[in-house]
Design a protein around this motif. Sequence first.
Motif, PDB file in Angstrom:
ATOM      1  N   TYR A 115       2.885  85.233  10.175  1.00 13.43           N
ATOM      2  CA  TYR A 115       2.192  85.343   8.901  1.00 13.43           C
ATOM      3  C   TYR A 115       1.634  83.987   8.502  1.00 13.43           C
ATOM      4  O   TYR A 115       2.021  82.953   9.064  1.00 13.43           O
ATOM      5  N   GLY A 116       0.749  84.008   7.537  1.00 12.91           N
ATOM      6  CA  GLY A 116       0.144  82.779   7.047  1.00 12.91           C
ATOM      7  C   GLY A 116      -1.366  82.880   7.102  1.00 12.91           C
ATOM      8  O   GLY A 116      -1.924  83.733   7.788  1.00 12.91           O
ATOM      9  N   ASP A 117      -2.011  82.016   6.396  1.00 16.33           N
ATOM     10  CA  ASP A 117      -3.467  81.991   6.357  1.00 16.33           C
ATOM     11  C   ASP A 117      -3.985  81.394   7.667  1.00 16.33           C
ATOM     12  O   ASP A 117      -3.543  80.321   8.082  1.00 16.33           O
ATOM     13  N   ILE A 118      -4.925  82.074   8.312  1.00 16.56           N
ATOM     14  CA  ILE A 118      -5.412  81.614   9.615  1.00 16.56           C
ATOM     15  C   ILE A 118      -6.309  80.381   9.503  1.00 16.56           C
ATOM     16  O   ILE A 118      -6.670  79.797  10.517  1.00 16.56           O
ATOM     17  N   ALA A 119      -6.650  79.984   8.286  1.00 15.98           N
ATOM     18  CA  ALA A 119      -7.498  78.802   8.103  1.00 15.98           C
ATOM     19  C   ALA A 119      -6.705  77.603   7.607  1.00 15.98           C
ATOM     20  O   ALA A 119      -7.278  76.626   7.142  1.00 15.98           O
ATOM     21  N   SER A 120      -5.380  77.669   7.670  1.00 14.75           N
ATOM     22  CA  SER A 120      -4.560  76.542   7.206  1.00 14.75           C
ATOM     23  C   SER A 120      -3.337  76.380   8.105  1.00 14.75           C
ATOM     24  O   SER A 120      -3.120  77.168   9.017  1.00 14.75           O
ATOM     25  N   TYR A 121      -2.544  75.351   7.848  1.00 16.38           N
ATOM     26  CA  TYR A 121      -1.341  75.076   8.624  1.00 16.38           C
ATOM     27  C   TYR A 121      -0.148  75.742   7.956  1.00 16.38           C
ATOM     28  O   TYR A 121       0.070  75.573   6.760  1.00 16.38           O
ATOM     29  N   ASN A 122       0.645  76.498   8.720  1.00 14.73           N
ATOM     30  CA  ASN A 122       1.837  77.177   8.223  1.00 14.73           C
ATOM     31  C   ASN A 122       2.957  77.010   9.250  1.00 14.73           C
ATOM     32  O   ASN A 122       2.718  77.164  10.435  1.00 14.73           O
ATOM     33  N   ALA A 123       4.165  76.731   8.790  1.00 19.16           N
ATOM     34  CA  ALA A 123       5.289  76.603   9.720  1.00 19.16           C
ATOM     35  C   ALA A 123       6.594  76.889   9.004  1.00 19.16           C
ATOM     36  O   ALA A 123       6.723  76.638   7.806  1.00 19.16           O
ATOM     37  N   ILE A 124       7.557  77.435   9.741  1.00 24.21           N
ATOM     38  CA  ILE A 124       8.918  77.622   9.241  1.00 24.21           C
ATOM     39  C   ILE A 124       9.749  76.463   9.763  1.00 24.21           C
ATOM     40  O   ILE A 124       9.776  76.192  10.966  1.00 24.21           O
ATOM     41  N   ARG A 125      10.437  75.775   8.867  1.00 25.51           N
ATOM     42  CA  ARG A 125      11.240  74.609   9.231  1.00 25.51           C
ATOM     43  C   ARG A 125      12.734  74.901   9.289  1.00 25.51           C
ATOM     44  O   ARG A 125      13.470  74.223   9.996  1.00 25.51           O
ATOM     45  N   TYR A 126      13.206  75.892   8.516  1.00 22.50           N
ATOM     46  CA  TYR A 126      14.640  76.206   8.433  1.00 22.50           C
ATOM     47  C   TYR A 126      14.815  77.712   8.413  1.00 22.50           C
ATOM     48  O   TYR A 126      14.002  78.436   7.862  1.00 22.50           O
ATOM     49  N   TYR A 136      16.511  84.379   5.935  1.00 20.31           N
ATOM     50  CA  TYR A 136      15.937  83.500   4.921  1.00 20.31           C
ATOM     51  C   TYR A 136      15.258  82.344   5.634  1.00 20.31           C
ATOM     52  O   TYR A 136      15.845  81.755   6.557  1.00 20.31           O
ATOM     53  N   VAL A 137      14.030  82.049   5.240  1.00 24.69           N
ATOM     54  CA  VAL A 137      13.303  80.955   5.869  1.00 24.69           C
ATOM     55  C   VAL A 137      12.766  80.014   4.797  1.00 24.69           C
ATOM     56  O   VAL A 137      12.532  80.404   3.656  1.00 24.69           O
ATOM     57  N   ALA A 138      12.584  78.780   5.186  1.00 24.53           N
ATOM     58  CA  ALA A 138      11.924  77.787   4.346  1.00 24.53           C
ATOM     59  C   ALA A 138      10.915  77.076   5.227  1.00 24.53           C
ATOM     60  O   ALA A 138      11.176  76.797   6.399  1.00 24.53           O
ATOM     61  N   GLY A 139       9.751  76.831   4.657  1.00 21.57           N
ATOM     62  CA  GLY A 139       8.708  76.197   5.444  1.00 21.57           C
ATOM     63  C   GLY A 139       7.707  75.483   4.581  1.00 21.57           C
ATOM     64  O   GLY A 139       7.934  75.244   3.395  1.00 21.57           O
ATOM     65  N   ASN A 140       6.582  75.171   5.193  1.00 26.72           N
ATOM     66  CA  ASN A 140       5.521  74.489   4.466  1.00 26.72           C
ATOM     67  C   ASN A 140       4.163  75.025   4.885  1.00 26.72           C
ATOM     68  O   ASN A 140       4.027  75.669   5.920  1.00 26.72           O
ATOM     69  N   TYR A 141       3.167  74.754   4.047  1.00 26.01           N
ATOM     70  CA  TYR A 141       1.806  75.191   4.316  1.00 26.01           C
ATOM     71  C   TYR A 141       0.832  74.198   3.703  1.00 26.01           C
ATOM     72  O   TYR A 141       1.160  73.447   2.791  1.00 26.01           O
ATOM     73  N   ASN A 142      -0.385  74.214   4.236  1.00 27.13           N
ATOM     74  CA  ASN A 142      -1.446  73.351   3.733  1.00 27.13           C
ATOM     75  C   ASN A 142      -2.785  73.936   4.139  1.00 27.13           C
ATOM     76  O   ASN A 142      -3.029  74.078   5.319  1.00 27.13           O
ATOM     77  N   ALA A 161       2.470  72.227   0.440  1.00 32.91           N
ATOM     78  CA  ALA A 161       3.573  72.680  -0.404  1.00 32.91           C
ATOM     79  C   ALA A 161       4.618  73.379   0.451  1.00 32.91           C
ATOM     80  O   ALA A 161       4.405  73.655   1.623  1.00 32.91           O
ATOM     81  N   SER A 162       5.763  73.673  -0.159  1.00 33.11           N
ATOM     82  CA  SER A 162       6.879  74.314   0.538  1.00 33.11           C
ATOM     83  C   SER A 162       7.160  75.676  -0.071  1.00 33.11           C
ATOM     84  O   SER A 162       6.737  75.981  -1.171  1.00 33.11           O
ATOM     85  N   TYR A 163       7.904  76.511   0.652  1.00 34.04           N
ATOM     86  CA  TYR A 163       8.271  77.828   0.172  1.00 34.04           C
ATOM     87  C   TYR A 163       9.595  78.259   0.767  1.00 34.04           C
ATOM     88  O   TYR A 163      10.061  77.710   1.758  1.00 34.04           O
ATOM     89  N   VAL A 164      10.218  79.270   0.145  1.00 31.48           N
ATOM     90  CA  VAL A 164      11.403  79.946   0.648  1.00 31.48           C
ATOM     91  C   VAL A 164      11.110  81.430   0.581  1.00 31.48           C
ATOM     92  O   VAL A 164      10.526  81.907  -0.392  1.00 31.48           O
ATOM     93  N   SER A 165      11.504  82.174   1.601  1.00 29.65           N
ATOM     94  CA  SER A 165      11.240  83.604   1.648  1.00 29.65           C
ATOM     95  C   SER A 165      12.393  84.302   2.359  1.00 29.65           C
ATOM     96  O   SER A 165      13.165  83.669   3.070  1.00 29.65           O
ATOM     97  N   SER A 166      12.492  85.621   2.174  1.00 32.26           N
ATOM     98  CA  SER A 166      13.516  86.388   2.893  1.00 32.26           C
ATOM     99  C   SER A 166      12.900  87.635   3.496  1.00 32.26           C
ATOM    100  O   SER A 166      11.918  88.178   3.001  1.00 32.26           O
TER     101      SER A 166
END
Length: 169
Positions: A115-126, A136-142, A161-166
């Motif tokens: 998942y994530g916007d195909i025109a930006s950077y997205n990654a799950i870090r934890y 549960y995941v935490a990551g960042n996007y730009n 920015a960062s996010y948390v999701s489940s």
Amino acid sequence: GKIIALGSFRNTIDFDPGSGVFNMTQVSSTQEGYFASYDSSGNFIFAKQLSAGTSASPIAALIDSDNNLIVTGSCAAIMDADPDTGVALVGAGNNDQAFVAAYDSMGNYRWAFAYGDIASYNAIRYVGVDTANNIYVAGNYNPMMDINPGADTAVFGNVYASYVSSFDT
């Protein structure tokens, strides 16, 4: 207990630290992803390769209470999340999307999504799980991210920015 190693590689690498040889070779244009399992003494159990059109970057992993391996990270373009003979394509576009994938105790594919916007950077870090194995995941996007892996959208926007999701399993 098991030791799980994961990351990215280029060219060819031998994952068996003993006298055996278990080589993997780069197929994608930038880098391959991998996850490997070793016993508590460091003896090789298995290694699996994740290939994407551009790159695959496993970043975080855990073993849940059912002994399944959950691998998360980012992939650029379309990634085959099934490291064996099957095909399980996730991701789109040319920039990094976040991915979550599940494998059994021997690294055999169970399921995956990106998942994530195909025109930006997205990654799950934890990554973590609760007692019911909800993920549960935490990551960042730009600069933005659609955090919903389904047809609906849940878009966040900001500059790095960062996010948390489940997610349930």
